[in-house]
Design an enzyme around this catalytic site. Structure first.
Site, PDB file in Angstrom:
ATOM      1  N   LEU B  90       0.814  -1.214   0.000  1.00  0.00           N
ATOM      2  CA  LEU B  90       0.000   0.000   0.000  1.00  0.00           C
ATOM      3  C   LEU B  90       0.847   1.264   0.000  1.00  0.00           C
ATOM      4  O   LEU B  90       0.546   2.221   0.685  1.00  0.00           O
ATOM      5  CB  LEU B  90      -0.948   0.030   1.212  1.00  0.00           C
ATOM      6  CG  LEU B  90      -2.082  -0.991   1.225  1.00  0.00           C
ATOM      7  CD1 LEU B  90      -2.943  -0.776   2.449  1.00  0.00           C
ATOM      8  CD2 LEU B  90      -2.937  -0.873  -0.013  1.00  0.00           C
ATOM      9  N   CYS B  91       1.963   1.226  -0.729  1.00  0.00           N
ATOM     10  CA  CYS B  91       2.760   2.441  -0.778  1.00  0.00           C
ATOM     11  C   CYS B  91       3.202   2.714  -2.214  1.00  0.00           C
ATOM     12  O   CYS B  91       4.316   3.140  -2.458  1.00  0.00           O
ATOM     13  CB  CYS B  91       3.942   2.362   0.178  1.00  0.00           C
ATOM     14  SG  CYS B  91       4.833   0.830   0.090  1.00  0.00           S
ATOM     15  N   GLY B  92       2.317   2.474  -3.144  1.00  0.00           N
ATOM     16  CA  GLY B  92       2.583   2.844  -4.524  1.00  0.00           C
ATOM     17  C   GLY B  92       3.764   2.097  -5.098  1.00  0.00           C
ATOM     18  O   GLY B  92       3.947   0.911  -4.835  1.00  0.00           O
TER      19      GLY B  92
END
Lengths: 85, 291
Positions: B90-92
């Site tokens: 969830l951090c690109g």
């Protein structure tokens, strides 16, 4: 004249204050640092730093491991990997 | 055209996704502040140590007798790529950017006929490298059991690296991590960590003659592993801050996208509803007219 004393660990600056004298357990023997000490670098054996805030007061002991001391114009800087007060 | 019930279901599912991304964004924002503070607090130590290393290395000349960590093994055949990733997603593109940088380096080194090994820190990024280079992973360092990678982890990694280096497992080590520029910009960075590149010497004061105890070389030998630890620690902190920054940006985008999607779906929903009502009315009127 007080001695400027800094104790730094990787995580933070633990101490930055003016004291009277600090006794450091160098790997080749203990040494005391007063104001105006000649430039000096030494590794430190694992042990306790004794910080004398005043000339006759009782020392405060700070246990450090993995230390390194540097004395320069700015005073005494101790770099330590771990510190327990 | 989808039925009203289906549309309603989709709108609800996008709404709950939006709730998750929004929550993750706020968590990342809070953690980012903490990570930045930690990186800030680590700076004095790193700076002082670099200064000391600089002034020491300017005083001694590198020869065969110098510590191996400084002088190297005399060959550069085996390269170890230390890749620092995060444990959570969830951090690109944060993790894939780092892995991409490492892979580019690996391809470049292999083209030059060198052997490449990997040392992986963190859980993400393992899968990709394992797929590409299944036999070249020297070690996977696990950070899942600690909340924030701290100095203890850096210390353990450094100890393992030094042990491997001394056992002759590799000649050169490069570290890959993400440098924190701002919450929006994280820069995948590579840096040689072993042999230790000598820090630039500070301006040497000519009049101050410093005494050393024990002598310069012994101090330098004692400080080299510490310097390595500090560098790793700094990289871990930068990585932590970058991860939160990337996560914040990615989740902000996701939340906004979800909002757009909800708007579009709502319009479709309303249109479908109106069309259904119109059809019903037309049917009733047509029925009444027929009478």
């Amino acid at each position: 004249m007080p001695l400027h004393f800094e104790l730094v660990t990787p995580a933070k600056l633990v101490r930055s204050e003016d004291v009277h004298m600090v006794v450091v357990p160098g790997t080749e023997g203990e040494f005391g640092v007063l104001e105006g000490h000649a430039p000096f670098m030494s590794t430190i054996a694992d042990g306790a730093l004794k910080v004398y805030r005043t000339e006759n007061g009782a020392p405060e002991e700070i246990r450090i491991t993995g230390g390194f001391a540097e004395v320069g114009d700015a005073g005494l800087t101790v770099l330590a990997e771990h510190v327990s007060e | 055209m989808a039925s009203l019930k289906e549309l309603k279901g989709r709108i609800n599912s996008v709404k709950s996704t939006q709730k998750i991304t929004k929550a993750k964004q706020m968590v990342a924002a809070a953690k980012l502040r903490k990570a930045q503070a930690a990186a800030e607090a680590a700076r004095p130590y790193a700076q002082r140590l670099a200064e000391v290393m600089g002034s020491l290395s300017s005083k001694i000349t590198v020869s065969e007798n110098s510590p191996k960590l400084l002088a190297g093994t005399g060959s550069d055949q085996v390269h170890l790529l230390v890749v620092a990733n995060s444990d959570k997603g969830l951090c690109g593109a944060f993790n894939s950017n780092i892995v991409r940088a490492a892979r580019a380096k690996a391809i470049e080194l292999e083209a030059a006929g060198k052997t490449v090994l990997f040392y992986l820190i963190g859980r993400k990024g393992r899968a990709v490298i394992r797929r590409e280079y299944p036999k070249q992973i020297a070690h996977m360092f696990d950070t899942t059991d600690v909340r924030e990678p701290g100095f203890n982890e850096a210390e353990r990694v450094a100890d393992e690296l030094v042990a491997m280096y001394e056992a002759g497992k590799f000649d050169v080590a490069h570290l890959f991590y993400s440098k924190f520029r701002s919450a929006l910009v994280q820069e995948p960075t590579s840096q040689q960590i072993i042999p230790v590149p000598a820090p630039k010497a500070a301006a040497v004061q000519a009049d101050a003659v410093t005494e050393y105890e024990p002598d310069e070389e012994e101090i330098l030998a004692a400080l080299l592993p510490r310097y390595l630890k500090t560098q790793l620690f700094g990289a871990l902190l930068e990585n932590a801050a970058s991860e939160q920054g990337a996560s914040m940006t990615a989740m902000d985008n996701a939340t906004r996208n979800a909002g757009d999607l909800i708007k579009k779906l709502t319009i479709v929903y309303n249109r479908t509803r109106q069309a259904a009502i119109t059809t019903e009315l037309v049917e009733i009127i047509a029925g009444a007219e027929a009478l």
